[in-house]
Design a protein around this motif. Structure first.
Motif, PDB file in Angstrom:
ATOM      1  N   HIS A 175      21.843  82.941 -73.394  1.00  0.00           N
ATOM      2  CA  HIS A 175      22.450  82.072 -74.405  1.00  0.00           C
ATOM      3  C   HIS A 175      23.960  81.990 -74.264  1.00  0.00           C
ATOM      4  CE1 HIS A 175      22.839  85.993 -76.441  1.00  0.00           C
ATOM      5  NE2 HIS A 175      23.833  85.445 -77.096  1.00  0.00           N
ATOM      6  N   ASN A 203      17.515  75.436 -90.132  1.00  0.00           N
ATOM      7  CA  ASN A 203      17.888  75.633 -88.726  1.00  0.00           C
ATOM      8  C   ASN A 203      17.483  77.016 -88.252  1.00  0.00           C
ATOM      9  OD1 ASN A 203      18.944  73.228 -87.911  1.00  0.00           O
ATOM     10  ND2 ASN A 203      21.022  73.710 -88.568  1.00  0.00           N
ATOM     11  N   ARG A 231      11.203  79.822 -84.622  1.00  0.00           N
ATOM     12  CA  ARG A 231       9.977  79.280 -84.029  1.00  0.00           C
ATOM     13  C   ARG A 231      10.174  79.017 -82.548  1.00  0.00           C
ATOM     14  NH1 ARG A 231       9.594  74.602 -88.085  1.00  0.00           N
ATOM     15  NH2 ARG A 231       7.741  73.862 -86.998  1.00  0.00           N
ATOM     16  N   ALA A 232      11.380  78.588 -82.182  1.00  0.00           N
ATOM     17  CA  ALA A 232      11.674  78.369 -80.761  1.00  0.00           C
ATOM     18  C   ALA A 232      11.594  79.698 -80.002  1.00  0.00           C
ATOM     19  CB  ALA A 232      13.051  77.743 -80.601  1.00  0.00           C
ATOM     20  N   ALA A 282      14.329  79.475 -75.114  1.00  0.00           N
ATOM     21  CA  ALA A 282      15.230  79.482 -76.263  1.00  0.00           C
ATOM     22  C   ALA A 282      16.616  79.946 -75.832  1.00  0.00           C
ATOM     23  CB  ALA A 282      14.673  80.382 -77.372  1.00  0.00           C
ATOM     24  N   ALA A 283      16.669  81.009 -75.040  1.00  0.00           N
ATOM     25  CA  ALA A 283      17.960  81.511 -74.563  1.00  0.00           C
ATOM     26  C   ALA A 283      18.658  80.445 -73.725  1.00  0.00           C
ATOM     27  CB  ALA A 283      17.764  82.784 -73.747  1.00  0.00           C
ATOM     28  N   SER A 341      18.492  77.427 -74.106  1.00  0.00           N
ATOM     29  CA  SER A 341      18.968  76.376 -75.000  1.00  0.00           C
ATOM     30  C   SER A 341      20.129  76.848 -75.866  1.00  0.00           C
ATOM     31  CB  SER A 341      17.826  75.886 -75.895  1.00  0.00           C
ATOM     32  OG  SER A 341      16.728  75.479 -75.121  1.00  0.00           O
ATOM     33  N   GLY A 342      20.647  78.034 -75.595  1.00  0.00           N
ATOM     34  CA  GLY A 342      21.822  78.510 -76.327  1.00  0.00           C
ATOM     35  C   GLY A 342      21.506  79.369 -77.540  1.00  0.00           C
ATOM     36  N   ILE A 343      20.229  79.734 -77.720  1.00  0.00           N
ATOM     37  CA  ILE A 343      19.844  80.526 -78.894  1.00  0.00           C
ATOM     38  C   ILE A 343      19.913  82.022 -78.568  1.00  0.00           C
ATOM     39  CG2 ILE A 343      17.944  81.040 -80.470  1.00  0.00           C
ATOM     40  CD1 ILE A 343      16.998  78.117 -79.917  1.00  0.00           C
ATOM     41  N   ALA A 344      20.598  82.776 -79.405  1.00  0.00           N
ATOM     42  CA  ALA A 344      20.706  84.219 -79.211  1.00  0.00           C
ATOM     43  C   ALA A 344      19.403  84.861 -79.684  1.00  0.00           C
ATOM     44  CB  ALA A 344      21.892  84.778 -79.980  1.00  0.00           C
ATOM     45  N   PHE A 359       9.105  74.101 -76.634  1.00  0.00           N
ATOM     46  CA  PHE A 359       8.671  74.899 -77.783  1.00  0.00           C
ATOM     47  C   PHE A 359       7.427  74.219 -78.341  1.00  0.00           C
ATOM     48  CE2 PHE A 359      13.435  75.269 -77.814  1.00  0.00           C
ATOM     49  CZ  PHE A 359      13.437  76.457 -77.099  1.00  0.00           C
ATOM     50  N   ALA A 380      24.550  79.498 -71.527  1.00  0.00           N
ATOM     51  CA  ALA A 380      24.318  78.148 -72.075  1.00  0.00           C
ATOM     52  C   ALA A 380      25.547  77.695 -72.859  1.00  0.00           C
ATOM     53  CB  ALA A 380      23.078  78.155 -72.964  1.00  0.00           C
ATOM     54  N   LEU A 436      13.875  77.037 -87.476  1.00  0.00           N
ATOM     55  CA  LEU A 436      13.627  76.310 -86.226  1.00  0.00           C
ATOM     56  C   LEU A 436      13.947  77.208 -85.033  1.00  0.00           C
ATOM     57  CD1 LEU A 436      12.643  73.415 -86.137  1.00  0.00           C
ATOM     58  CD2 LEU A 436      15.012  72.654 -85.871  1.00  0.00           C
ATOM     59  N   ARG A 437      15.047  77.935 -85.129  1.00  0.00           N
ATOM     60  CA  ARG A 437      15.418  78.846 -84.026  1.00  0.00           C
ATOM     61  C   ARG A 437      14.371  79.943 -83.872  1.00  0.00           C
ATOM     62  NH1 ARG A 437      20.692  78.304 -86.174  1.00  0.00           N
ATOM     63  NH2 ARG A 437      20.583  80.306 -87.233  1.00  0.00           N
ATOM     64  N   ARG A 491       9.891  82.318 -80.880  1.00  0.00           N
ATOM     65  CA  ARG A 491       8.480  82.726 -80.837  1.00  0.00           C
ATOM     66  C   ARG A 491       7.739  81.975 -79.732  1.00  0.00           C
ATOM     67  NH1 ARG A 491       5.235  80.366 -85.692  1.00  0.00           N
ATOM     68  NH2 ARG A 491       5.741  78.497 -84.521  1.00  0.00           N
ATOM     69  N   ASP A 492       7.974  80.669 -79.615  1.00  0.00           N
ATOM     70  CA  ASP A 492       7.234  79.861 -78.641  1.00  0.00           C
ATOM     71  C   ASP A 492       7.610  80.226 -77.211  1.00  0.00           C
ATOM     72  OD1 ASP A 492       6.011  78.620 -80.701  1.00  0.00           O
ATOM     73  OD2 ASP A 492       7.021  76.683 -80.473  1.00  0.00           O
TER      74      ASP A 492
END
Ligand SMILES: Nc1ncnc2c1ncn2[C@@H]1O[C@H](COP(=O)(O)OP(=O)(O)OP(=O)(O)O)[C@@H](O)[C@H]1O
Ligand SMILES: [Mg+2]
Lengths: 340, 242
Positions: free
Chosen positions: B76, A185, A191-192, A200-201, A203-206, B93, B79, A188-189, A194-195
């Motif tokens: 985030h 996981n 790479r998200a 990403a933010a 989508s809830g990713i810090a 992504f 979110a 995956l975060r 990076r992309d």
């Protein structure tokens, strides 16, 4: 069966066995062995670099900071306090992680080119400090450790083959870790982020936290390469610890071979470090700095041919060859496979 | 609490370098409402989404979500509080598969990797893309990419979902499928804000529309009433003022 053949664990195990056997049939003399040891060490460092630069998209041009701190910490603890290398390892790791944290806190939020600059300035600053604080570090002359009697348990070997296998164990471990992180996981975060950091933010990713954690792990691993390097060479000076050549030798193999791929840094280190060691002014009489220029030219040439790196070039070359020989039945690439 | 609006935007200003994209915008969104934002290109609709979702930092004003001020919070965190958005230019992504795109968002709600994956599979099924789960998203049609973006936004388990131009650039044969996905979303009682240029969609789906123009609110009301206003006809629908 094909699942097993495609699994990175199988590839890494196969690679480790093949490289472990090389000295028995393909490495003819100690000169080649010396190049191979350095190539393996830098392949390991480039793999550590790849974790944050390749997966997380956070490029740095100062991973020499962690390499140099690992080497210097071990050198000083062994020389001044008579410590065993194993006691020095946790200290080296801690120092590298603290340095990474100090770098990450102001810059992880900004990312991108800002971090490249900050890390580059920081490694050059450390080079100056190590030169200037000569009472502690021996200044520009560096620290030469008295080799003493060999003690394999303390990673001091009479035969350089010992260092070859230490470097191989480091590289294999790092490759395994990289493959595991890629599929986790956390990977995956990364790479998200990076992309697309903004997506990403959303989508809830810090975002800053992923970058910071990947940098800490990467710094810790890179410092271990510094320790292994010191054990092998028994000498460290400010330039070989923190200089721009060392910074390039860690970053360039990953850029050359293919950022974010499992095998890119290994392939990159094999090509670039062999070239660099052959041009090494200490043996060849060629001017210092030539290595850097050659690195730059090779990386740029490759980027124009195949921006994704040498691993992709090799892969499409092999596929092409397979098709010409009429043996390849595979037409499509496996989806979402960044473990190339 | 139910009497209170889910989202309150007050005097929102967003200044990009030399340009004031939002110039003092205020509106409320009720729980379970389906709100449409319309207006000409550059009116500030996407910027409003950005400011609410934390993608863009507001220059001034307040945004209250579920009774909590959220203006200026990191994306985030917003979110996590239950606001999801999609982007006008999709922004998936690109090195991940469709399933991975959704899983990575689901994993922020479910600790176990297995549960996150299952939830992601469920959501892809829900938008009709289960058969494309392992495709790299770059290989998908724009319509399919937009559906992955919806699934990814839903994986955050939002109370408020903001969709930016779902229908633009969509191939004709994908149209009815996306429309049915939007209709389903409305029927679940989720609070939705959509930016949309296609008035047929706005007419069919929304409870209320707000018309943006030049960073301000020009009109507000139900779709047909708003479209009947001369100022709206002139600035947005391209008709001369009678
Ligand atoms: N990141 C940015 N930096 C500078 N200016 C921006 C930025 N994003 C948008 N703008 C400008 O702000 C204004 C509002 O843009 P916004 O994207 O919010 O409009 P919109 O209503 O969504 O338009 P459209 O219907 O074309 O999507 C435009 O003039 C746009 O050029
Ligand atoms: Mg827009």
């Amino acid at each position: 069966m094909t699942g097993l053949l495609k699994s990175p664990t199988t590839h890494i195990t196969g690679f480790a066995i093949a490289i472990a056997s090389l000295p028995f049939w393909l490495i003819p003399n100690s000169g080649i062995l010396a190049i191979a040891i350095v190539a393996l060490l830098y392949a390991a460092a480039a793999t550590a670099f790849n974790l944050t630069a390749g997966l997380g998209g956070q490029l740095s041009f100062g991973h020499s900071i962690f390499f140099g701190l690992g080497a210097y910490a071990t050198a000083l603890l062994r020389q001044d306090l008579g410590w065993n290398v194993w006691a020095a390892v946790p200290v080296a790791l801690t120092i590298a992680v603290v340095a990474a944290l100090a770098l990450a806190l102001p810059s992880a939020r900004l990312g991108g080119v800002y971090f490249v600059l900050v890390s580059f300035v920081a490694t050059l600053a450390l080079e100056s400090i190590a030169t200037w604080a000569s009472d502690v570090t021996g200044g520009a002359a560096g620290i030469s450790l008295t080799v003493g009697s060999p003690a394999p348990a303390e990673l001091r070997f009479e035969n350089p083959l010992g260092h070859y296998y230490v470097a191989l164990i480091l590289l294999t471990t790092f490759l395994g870790l990289f493959a595991a992180v890629t599929r986790s996981n956390f990977g995956l975060r990364l790479r998200a982020v990076r992309d697309d950091p903004a997506a990403a933010a959303a989508s809830g990713i810090a975002v800053a936290r992923q970058r910071t954690v990947s940098l800490l792990v990467s710094a810790a691993l890179t410092s271990l390469v510094g320790v292994a390097y010191l054990q092998y060479i028994s000498y460290i000076d400010p330039t070989s610890a923190f200089g721009s050549m060392t910074a390039s030798m860690i970053a360039m193999p990953a850029l050359f071979g293919g950022l974010g791929t499992l095998w890119g840094p290994v392939l990159g280190a094999t090509v670039l470090i062999s070239v660099q060691q052959t041009l090494n002014p200490a043996f060849s009489g060629l001017p210092a700095g030539l290595g850097l220029i050659v690195f730059g030219v090779l990386v740029m040439a490759l980027q124009t041919i195949e921006p994704k790196g040498a691993v992709h070039l090799l892969r499409s070359g092999l596929r092409h060859l397979g098709q010409r020989l009429g043996t390849s039945k595979r037409t499509a690439q496996p989806a979402g496979d960044s473990l190339t | 609490m139910t009497g209170q609006p889910l989202l309150q935007v007050r005097d929102l200003v967003v200044q990009y370098d030399g340009l004031r994209a939002l110039d003092g915008v205020s509106f409320d969104v009720r729980r379970g409402e389906f709100l449409g934002l319309i207006g000409p290109n550059g009116a500030g609709k996407s910027t409003a989404f950005g400011a609410i979702a934390g993608t863009v930092r507001p220059t001034a004003g307040t945004i209250t979500f579920d009774g909590r001020p959220i203006q200026g919070l990191a994306g985030h965190r917003i979110a996590k509080l239950g606001i999801s958005r999609t982007f006008q230019h999709v922004r998936l992504f690109t090195s991940l598969t469709a399933l991975e795109n959704v899983t990575v968002a689901a994993a922020t709600r479910h600790r176990s990797r297995r549960t996150a994956r299952l939830r992601a599979q469920q959501l892809l099924e829900h938008v009709g893309l289960a058969h494309l789960a392992t495709s790299p998203v770059a290989a998908l049609s724009l319509g399919h990419q937009k559906l992955v973006a919806i699934a990814r936004a839903l994986a955050n388990e939002p109370c408020l979902l903001m969709l930016d131009e779902m229908m633009s650039g969509i191939a004709d044969h994908e149209w009815s499928h996306i429309l049915s996905v939007l209709t389903d979303l409305r029927d679940t009682g989720l609070t939705l804000i959509v930016v949309e240029h296609i008035m047929e969609i706005i007419d069919r789906l929304t409870d209320r529309v707000i018309v943006f123009s030049d960073g301000r609110i020009l009109a507000e009301g139900n779709s047909l009433d708003v479209q009947a206003q001369p100022a709206v006809r002139a600035t947005y629908l391209g008709e001369p003022i009678a």
